[in-house]
Motif scaffolding. Structure first.
Motif, mmCIF file in Angstrom:
data_model
loop_
_atom_site.group_PDB
_atom_site.id
_atom_site.type_symbol
_atom_site.label_atom_id
_atom_site.label_comp_id
_atom_site.label_asym_id
_atom_site.label_seq_id
_atom_site.Cartn_x
_atom_site.Cartn_y
_atom_site.Cartn_z
ATOM 1 N N ALA A 29 0.835 -1.208 0.000
ATOM 2 C CA ALA A 29 0.000 0.000 0.000
ATOM 3 C C ALA A 29 0.872 1.262 0.000
ATOM 4 N N ILE A 30 1.942 1.237 0.807
ATOM 5 C CA ILE A 30 2.819 2.426 0.899
ATOM 6 C C ILE A 30 3.482 2.702 -0.452
ATOM 7 N N THR A 31 4.086 1.670 -1.030
ATOM 8 C CA THR A 31 4.822 1.889 -2.286
ATOM 9 C C THR A 31 3.857 2.182 -3.435
ATOM 10 N N ALA A 155 14.840 10.790 7.088
ATOM 11 C CA ALA A 155 15.579 9.520 7.068
ATOM 12 C C ALA A 155 16.525 9.421 8.255
ATOM 13 N N THR A 156 17.157 10.534 8.603
ATOM 14 C CA THR A 156 18.110 10.528 9.714
ATOM 15 C C THR A 156 17.419 10.180 11.031
ATOM 16 N N LEU A 157 16.238 10.752 11.216
ATOM 17 C CA LEU A 157 15.519 10.516 12.479
ATOM 18 C C LEU A 157 14.889 9.123 12.543
ATOM 19 N N THR A 363 10.777 1.737 2.920
ATOM 20 C CA THR A 363 9.972 2.845 2.378
ATOM 21 C C THR A 363 10.881 3.871 1.703
ATOM 22 N N PHE A 364 12.023 4.179 2.338
ATOM 23 C CA PHE A 364 12.956 5.107 1.693
ATOM 24 C C PHE A 364 13.559 4.477 0.444
ATOM 25 N N THR A 369 13.438 6.111 -3.821
ATOM 26 C CA THR A 369 14.396 5.887 -4.915
ATOM 27 C C THR A 369 13.837 4.923 -5.957
ATOM 28 N N GLY A 370 12.774 4.190 -5.599
ATOM 29 C CA GLY A 370 12.137 3.282 -6.558
ATOM 30 C C GLY A 370 11.626 4.012 -7.788
ATOM 31 N N MET A 371 11.391 5.324 -7.651
ATOM 32 C CA MET A 371 10.922 6.102 -8.805
ATOM 33 C C MET A 371 11.942 6.067 -9.943
#
Ligand code: SF4
Ligand code: SF4
Length: 385
Positions: A29-31, A155-157, A363-364, A369-371
């Motif tokens: 669902a997220i992707t 992403a860092t957090l 998710t990241f 980057t999956g785009m």
């Protein structure tokens, strides 16, 4: 000597197909929503690229969940996305300007796509001189400095230094080359080289503040070879291009092949050094159960980031440079290394902790980057159509 408590009752990785599917569905669902950006269904080709990317990425996530192997499937996605990103960027630039190189007029107009590697060099000049030392868009557009900063902070957090194995697709090139040979040709690496990225970071930050230019990007960054570089219109740019070819060939290709390490990431990357420090804010880490560990040494020779040594086995954790790739977790015959959520008991369900890490990390990796995979597939389809 610190000891992790026993984890002998920890469950094995999820094996059941049904449970694995259930655990994987939220990622679908997220992707699905993240990749459904503007134009995803505009043509038959873009629709095919969307569903093909979605299937590939989610099949890899499902395999990660079902088999318990994190790095194995992460690396397949990471390396694929590195190749897809380079292909996508280059073909985009070729289409846009008829050449790969950034033109002088784009630099004058401040339209160069930003890259997260430049972030450590922006802080001091912005703070003291109110200058952004990168000729890119500050706001607006996916590759603007503001958007990259927001992604970096998020992403860092969440995944901290995991950024380097789950988000920075540039590391995929080294990851790929470091896996080609079965054993390293260069075996002895000086341990004090772990400090080198901090020296590179300090040099990059200070020289950028002094010259009000993005020095590392302008003069050293090997990834210029696979993203964007300036068109060679002067002797200075010719020298810079020669340096980029040299650093890419040495740090991204030759040394990873010879050492089986991600040498640019482990020893030279200023962004990686900054991420090592900032990554302390994230809730996830790798821990070692010092009682379960039989000291076989397998993880020490396989860590691609030079983050494990004999002291790590006694301390129960790798060095802070660990980028949570999960290779050691996959390989440990005693299941003594595991993903851990800071502040929780070391007896907490190991597989649940891994899944908690996998969700933000993947998710990241896939959602953002999956785009690049979608774009690369679409360009190939359009080329043949
Ligand atoms: S691979 Fe596992 S058992 Fe072997 S040294 Fe590393 S932590 Fe210990
Ligand atoms: S310690 Fe383990 S998770 Fe960390 S970089 Fe090395 S192999 Fe990857």
């Amino acid at each position: 000597m610190s000891h992790c408590p026993e984890n002998k009752d920890a469950p094995l990785p999820v094996k059941s197909r049904g449970k694995s599917l259930l655990l994987s569905l939220p990622m679908l669902a997220i992707t699905a929503s993240m990749l459904a950006g503007r134009g995803a269904f505009a043509t038959n080709g873009s629709t095919f690229a969307y569903f093909a990317s979605l299937f590939f990425l989610n099949f890899m996530f499902y395999k990660m969940v079902r088999t318990g192997k994190t790095d194995k499937y992460r690396a397949i996605v990471f390396i694929t996305l590195a190749g897809a990103a380079a292909f996508s960027f280059m073909s985009f630039f070729l289409e846009l300007r008829g050449a790969f190189g950034v033109t002088p007029s784009e630099i004058m107009r401040g339209e160069v796509p930003a890259c997260h590697m430049v972030l450590p060099m922006l802080f001091l000049p912005a703070l003291f001189s109110k200058t952004i030392v990168f000729p890119g868009l500050i706001t607006g557009g996916f590759a603007s400095i503001a958007v990259l900063t927001v992604f970096w902070a998020a992403a860092t957090l969440t995944i901290g230094k995991g950024y380097c194995s789950w988000f920075c697709f540039l590391g995929g090139f080294e990851d790929g080359f470091s896996r080609i040979f079965k054993s390293p040709v260069i075996k002895r690496i000086r341990p004090d080289l772990r400090l080198l990225p901090f020296a590179v970071l300090l040099t990059a930050v200070l020289t950028s503040a002094y010259t009000l230019t993005h020095t590392y990007c302008e003069w050293v960054c090997p990834y210029k070879m696979v993203t964007e570089f300036e068109q060679v219109v002067s002797l200075k740019l010719l020298v810079q291009s020669a340096i980029f070819i040299f650093t890419f060939s040495l740090l991204v290709v030759a040394l990873p092949l010879l050492t089986r390490l991600r040498t640019q990431c482990a020893f030279f990357c200023p962004f990686g050094a900054m991420q090592t420090l900032a990554g302390k804010l994230a809730p996830f880490e790798i821990r070692i159960d010092t009682e379960k560990c039989s000291r076989c040494g397998k993880c020490l020779t396989e860590c691609p980031d030079f983050s494990l040594d004999k002291d790590s086995l006694e301390r129960g954790k790798p060095h802070i440079s660990c980028h949570l790739c999960g290779k050691c977790v996959d390989l440990c015959p005693d299941k003594a290394i595991f993903f851990h959520i800071k502040g929780t008991s070391l007896k907490t369900d190991l597989e649940a902790q891994r899944i908690f890490f996998l969700y933000p990390a993947f998710t990241f990796l896939a959602g953002i980057t999956g785009m690049n995979l979608q774009q690369a597939l679409l360009r190939i389809i359009n080329f043949f159509a």
